[in-house]
Scaffold this motif. Structure first.
Motif, PDB file in Angstrom:
ATOM      1  N   CYS A   1       0.547  -1.474  -0.057  1.00  0.00           N
ATOM      2  CA  CYS A   1      -0.432  -0.049  -0.306  1.00  0.00           C
ATOM      3  C   CYS A   1       0.485   1.308   0.057  1.00  0.00           C
ATOM      4  O   CYS A   1       0.384   2.644  -0.764  1.00  0.00           O
ATOM      5  N   CYS A   2       2.356   1.742   0.204  1.00  0.00           N
ATOM      6  CA  CYS A   2       2.642   2.742   0.351  1.00  0.00           C
ATOM      7  C   CYS A   2       3.429   3.049  -0.752  1.00  0.00           C
ATOM      8  O   CYS A   2       4.548   2.857  -1.040  1.00  0.00           O
ATOM      9  N   THR A   3       3.207   2.607  -2.169  1.00  0.00           N
ATOM     10  CA  THR A   3       4.025   2.135  -3.189  1.00  0.00           C
ATOM     11  C   THR A   3       4.151   3.900  -3.451  1.00  0.00           C
ATOM     12  O   THR A   3       2.709   4.392  -3.526  1.00  0.00           O
ATOM     13  N   PRO A   4       4.517   4.586  -4.224  1.00  0.00           N
ATOM     14  CA  PRO A   4       4.434   5.665  -4.978  1.00  0.00           C
ATOM     15  C   PRO A   4       3.589   6.448  -5.468  1.00  0.00           C
ATOM     16  O   PRO A   4       3.047   7.692  -5.649  1.00  0.00           O
ATOM     17  N   SER A   5       3.036   5.313  -6.175  1.00  0.00           N
ATOM     18  CA  SER A   5       2.244   5.357  -7.524  1.00  0.00           C
ATOM     19  C   SER A   5       0.669   5.698  -6.596  1.00  0.00           C
ATOM     20  O   SER A   5       0.162   5.512  -7.246  1.00  0.00           O
ATOM     21  N   THR A   6       0.506   5.259  -5.324  1.00  0.00           N
ATOM     22  CA  THR A   6      -0.863   5.127  -4.983  1.00  0.00           C
ATOM     23  C   THR A   6      -0.827   6.545  -4.364  1.00  0.00           C
ATOM     24  O   THR A   6      -0.402   6.149  -2.933  1.00  0.00           O
TER      25      THR A   6
ATOM     26  N   ILE B   1      -7.554   4.786   2.723  1.00  0.00           N
ATOM     27  CA  ILE B   1      -6.709   6.371   3.581  1.00  0.00           C
ATOM     28  C   ILE B   1      -5.005   5.972   3.691  1.00  0.00           C
ATOM     29  O   ILE B   1      -4.510   6.517   4.746  1.00  0.00           O
ATOM     30  N   GLY B   2      -4.735   4.671   3.096  1.00  0.00           N
ATOM     31  CA  GLY B   2      -3.223   4.864   3.802  1.00  0.00           C
ATOM     32  C   GLY B   2      -2.660   4.657   5.121  1.00  0.00           C
ATOM     33  O   GLY B   2      -1.686   5.095   5.913  1.00  0.00           O
ATOM     34  N   ILE B   3      -3.525   3.233   5.199  1.00  0.00           N
ATOM     35  CA  ILE B   3      -2.868   3.073   6.703  1.00  0.00           C
ATOM     36  C   ILE B   3      -2.329   1.494   5.970  1.00  0.00           C
ATOM     37  O   ILE B   3      -3.290   0.857   5.359  1.00  0.00           O
ATOM     38  N   ILE B   4      -1.693   0.779   7.322  1.00  0.00           N
ATOM     39  CA  ILE B   4      -1.656  -0.590   7.261  1.00  0.00           C
ATOM     40  C   ILE B   4      -2.695  -1.080   8.864  1.00  0.00           C
ATOM     41  O   ILE B   4      -1.347  -0.097   9.227  1.00  0.00           O
ATOM     42  N   LEU B   5      -2.881  -1.684   9.018  1.00  0.00           N
ATOM     43  CA  LEU B   5      -3.214  -2.383  10.090  1.00  0.00           C
ATOM     44  C   LEU B   5      -2.823  -3.771  10.570  1.00  0.00           C
ATOM     45  O   LEU B   5      -2.638  -4.672   9.919  1.00  0.00           O
TER      46      LEU B   5
ATOM     47  N   THR C   1       1.174   1.221  10.930  1.00  0.00           N
ATOM     48  CA  THR C   1       1.617   1.955   9.242  1.00  0.00           C
ATOM     49  C   THR C   1       0.787   3.098   9.128  1.00  0.00           C
ATOM     50  O   THR C   1      -0.276   2.352   8.702  1.00  0.00           O
ATOM     51  N   VAL C   2       0.945   4.375   9.213  1.00  0.00           N
ATOM     52  CA  VAL C   2       0.907   5.307   8.175  1.00  0.00           C
ATOM     53  C   VAL C   2       1.221   5.235   7.028  1.00  0.00           C
ATOM     54  O   VAL C   2       2.891   5.790   7.279  1.00  0.00           O
ATOM     55  N   CYS C   3       0.519   4.925   5.780  1.00  0.00           N
ATOM     56  CA  CYS C   3       1.841   5.356   4.903  1.00  0.00           C
ATOM     57  C   CYS C   3       2.105   6.236   4.712  1.00  0.00           C
ATOM     58  O   CYS C   3       0.913   7.696   3.871  1.00  0.00           O
ATOM     59  N   PRO C   4       3.700   6.638   4.129  1.00  0.00           N
ATOM     60  CA  PRO C   4       3.667   8.221   3.940  1.00  0.00           C
ATOM     61  C   PRO C   4       3.087   8.992   2.665  1.00  0.00           C
ATOM     62  O   PRO C   4       2.983   8.263   1.503  1.00  0.00           O
ATOM     63  N   GLY C   5       2.433  10.384   2.465  1.00  0.00           N
ATOM     64  CA  GLY C   5       1.741  11.493   1.520  1.00  0.00           C
ATOM     65  C   GLY C   5       0.429  10.473   1.498  1.00  0.00           C
ATOM     66  O   GLY C   5      -0.157  10.724   0.664  1.00  0.00           O
ATOM     67  N   SER C   6       0.168   9.915   2.670  1.00  0.00           N
ATOM     68  CA  SER C   6      -1.392   9.360   2.265  1.00  0.00           C
ATOM     69  C   SER C   6      -2.179  10.272   2.499  1.00  0.00           C
ATOM     70  O   SER C   6      -1.993  11.569   3.806  1.00  0.00           O
TER      71      SER C   6
ATOM     72  N   GLU D   1      -2.137   8.030  13.910  1.00  0.00           N
ATOM     73  CA  GLU D   1      -0.712   7.757  14.375  1.00  0.00           C
ATOM     74  C   GLU D   1      -0.775   5.966  14.475  1.00  0.00           C
ATOM     75  O   GLU D   1      -1.938   5.315  14.476  1.00  0.00           O
ATOM     76  N   PRO D   2       0.359   5.292  14.601  1.00  0.00           N
ATOM     77  CA  PRO D   2       0.893   4.062  14.618  1.00  0.00           C
ATOM     78  C   PRO D   2      -0.291   3.682  16.412  1.00  0.00           C
ATOM     79  O   PRO D   2       0.618   4.460  17.311  1.00  0.00           O
ATOM     80  N   GLY D   3      -0.479   2.781  16.412  1.00  0.00           N
ATOM     81  CA  GLY D   3      -0.756   2.512  17.247  1.00  0.00           C
ATOM     82  C   GLY D   3      -2.484   2.543  17.726  1.00  0.00           C
ATOM     83  O   GLY D   3      -3.106   2.203  18.724  1.00  0.00           O
ATOM     84  N   ASP D   4      -2.915   4.057  16.834  1.00  0.00           N
ATOM     85  CA  ASP D   4      -4.384   4.051  17.111  1.00  0.00           C
ATOM     86  C   ASP D   4      -5.293   3.051  16.879  1.00  0.00           C
ATOM     87  O   ASP D   4      -4.933   2.041  16.059  1.00  0.00           O
ATOM     88  N   VAL D   5      -6.176   2.189  17.681  1.00  0.00           N
ATOM     89  CA  VAL D   5      -7.511   1.763  18.206  1.00  0.00           C
ATOM     90  C   VAL D   5      -7.679   2.042  16.846  1.00  0.00           C
ATOM     91  O   VAL D   5      -8.996   2.552  17.741  1.00  0.00           O
TER      92      VAL D   5
END
Length: 117
Positions: A21-26, A49-53, A65-70, A77-81
Protein backbone atom coordinates in the motif's frame (compact mmCIF):
# COMPACT_ATOMS: atom_id res chain seq x y z
CA UNK A 1 1.52 -5.07 20.70
CA UNK A 2 1.53 -8.13 18.58
CA UNK A 3 1.86 -7.42 14.89
CA UNK A 4 1.05 -9.58 11.89
CA UNK A 5 4.39 -11.37 12.12
CA UNK A 6 3.68 -12.42 15.70
CA UNK A 7 0.47 -14.33 14.95
CA UNK A 8 -0.37 -17.07 12.52
CA UNK A 9 -3.70 -17.61 10.80
CA UNK A 10 -6.25 -15.93 8.51
CA UNK A 11 -5.38 -12.44 9.75
CA UNK A 12 -1.84 -12.93 8.41
CA UNK A 13 -3.20 -13.70 4.96
CA UNK A 14 -5.40 -10.60 5.11
CA UNK A 15 -2.57 -8.36 6.26
CA UNK A 16 -0.17 -9.76 3.67
CA UNK A 17 -2.60 -8.73 0.92
CA UNK A 18 -2.14 -5.07 1.87
CA UNK A 19 1.64 -4.89 2.15
CA UNK A 20 2.02 -2.99 -1.11
CA UNK A 21 0.00 0.00 0.00
CA UNK A 22 2.88 2.43 0.37
CA UNK A 23 3.99 2.55 -3.25
CA UNK A 24 4.66 6.04 -4.64
CA UNK A 25 2.12 5.48 -7.41
CA UNK A 26 -0.71 5.10 -4.91
CA UNK A 27 -2.06 8.55 -4.12
CA UNK A 28 -4.34 7.54 -1.25
CA UNK A 29 -2.23 4.70 0.10
CA UNK A 30 -4.11 1.43 0.46
CA UNK A 31 -5.74 0.07 -2.66
CA UNK A 32 -6.81 -3.19 -4.12
CA UNK A 33 -6.04 -4.61 -7.52
CA UNK A 34 -9.38 -3.74 -9.16
CA UNK A 35 -8.52 -1.26 -11.87
CA UNK A 36 -10.64 0.03 -14.67
CA UNK A 37 -9.92 -1.02 -18.21
CA UNK A 38 -7.32 1.73 -18.62
CA UNK A 39 -4.26 -0.42 -17.85
CA UNK A 40 -1.48 -0.02 -15.32
CA UNK A 41 -1.77 3.76 -14.83
CA UNK A 42 -5.55 3.83 -14.49
CA UNK A 43 -6.75 5.18 -11.14
CA UNK A 44 -8.06 2.56 -8.73
CA UNK A 45 -11.81 2.11 -8.65
CA UNK A 46 -11.52 1.80 -4.88
CA UNK A 47 -8.95 3.35 -2.61
CA UNK A 48 -8.25 3.34 1.09
CA UNK A 49 -6.91 5.83 3.58
CA UNK A 50 -3.24 4.87 3.50
CA UNK A 51 -2.83 2.72 6.59
CA UNK A 52 -1.67 -0.78 7.33
CA UNK A 53 -3.67 -2.43 10.09
CA UNK A 54 -2.55 -5.07 12.56
CA UNK A 55 -4.48 -7.37 14.85
CA UNK A 56 -3.87 -6.98 18.58
CA UNK A 57 -4.10 -9.90 21.03
CA UNK A 58 -7.51 -8.64 22.25
CA UNK A 59 -8.93 -8.93 18.72
CA UNK A 60 -9.03 -5.22 17.94
CA UNK A 61 -7.42 -3.67 14.87
CA UNK A 62 -4.86 -0.93 15.27
CA UNK A 63 -2.84 1.26 12.93
CA UNK A 64 0.48 -0.45 12.39
CA UNK A 65 1.76 1.96 9.72
CA UNK A 66 0.64 5.26 8.24
CA UNK A 67 1.83 5.35 4.63
CA UNK A 68 3.90 8.43 3.74
CA UNK A 69 1.99 10.87 1.56
CA UNK A 70 -1.36 9.26 2.33
CA UNK A 71 -4.54 11.01 3.36
CA UNK A 72 -4.00 9.69 6.92
CA UNK A 73 -0.52 11.14 7.36
CA UNK A 74 -0.52 13.70 10.19
CA UNK A 75 -3.95 12.53 11.39
CA UNK A 76 -3.64 8.90 12.40
CA UNK A 77 -0.70 7.50 14.35
CA UNK A 78 0.74 4.01 14.76
CA UNK A 79 -1.00 2.39 17.71
CA UNK A 80 -4.38 4.09 17.17
CA UNK A 81 -7.11 1.50 17.78
CA UNK A 82 -10.05 1.63 15.37
CA UNK A 83 -13.31 2.07 17.26
CA UNK A 84 -15.78 3.40 14.64
CA UNK A 85 -15.85 4.05 10.92
CA UNK A 86 -18.54 6.60 10.21
CA UNK A 87 -21.24 5.43 12.65
CA UNK A 88 -20.30 1.73 12.44
CA UNK A 89 -18.76 0.13 15.55
CA UNK A 90 -15.65 -1.73 14.38
CA UNK A 91 -13.97 -2.50 17.70
CA UNK A 92 -13.01 -6.19 17.46
CA UNK A 93 -14.76 -6.50 14.09
CA UNK A 94 -13.31 -8.98 11.56
CA UNK A 95 -10.44 -7.51 9.55
CA UNK A 96 -11.99 -8.19 6.10
CA UNK A 97 -15.17 -6.37 7.18
CA UNK A 98 -13.18 -3.35 8.39
CA UNK A 99 -11.16 -3.31 5.17
CA UNK A 100 -14.38 -3.12 3.13
CA UNK A 101 -15.53 -0.14 5.20
CA UNK A 102 -12.21 1.64 4.61
CA UNK A 103 -12.26 1.13 0.86
CA UNK A 104 -14.25 3.39 -1.40
CA UNK A 105 -14.22 5.61 -4.43
CA UNK A 106 -11.14 7.88 -4.38
CA UNK A 107 -12.02 11.15 -2.65
CA UNK A 108 -14.62 9.60 -0.35
CA UNK A 109 -14.56 11.13 3.15
CA UNK A 110 -14.73 8.87 6.21
CA UNK A 111 -15.18 9.77 9.85
CA UNK A 112 -12.99 7.61 12.09
CA UNK A 113 -13.11 7.26 15.83
CA UNK A 114 -9.90 5.89 17.30
CA UNK A 115 -8.59 5.20 20.80
CA UNK A 116 -5.14 6.69 21.24
CA UNK A 117 -3.04 5.57 24.18
Amino acid sequence: RAGPADRAGPADEFMASWTGCCTPSTQMGMHNSHHGGGGRNAPPERAGIGIILALSPDGSLYVHTVCPGSSSEGILEPGDVLMKIDSEDVFRAPAPYVAELLLGKPGTVLELCVRRE
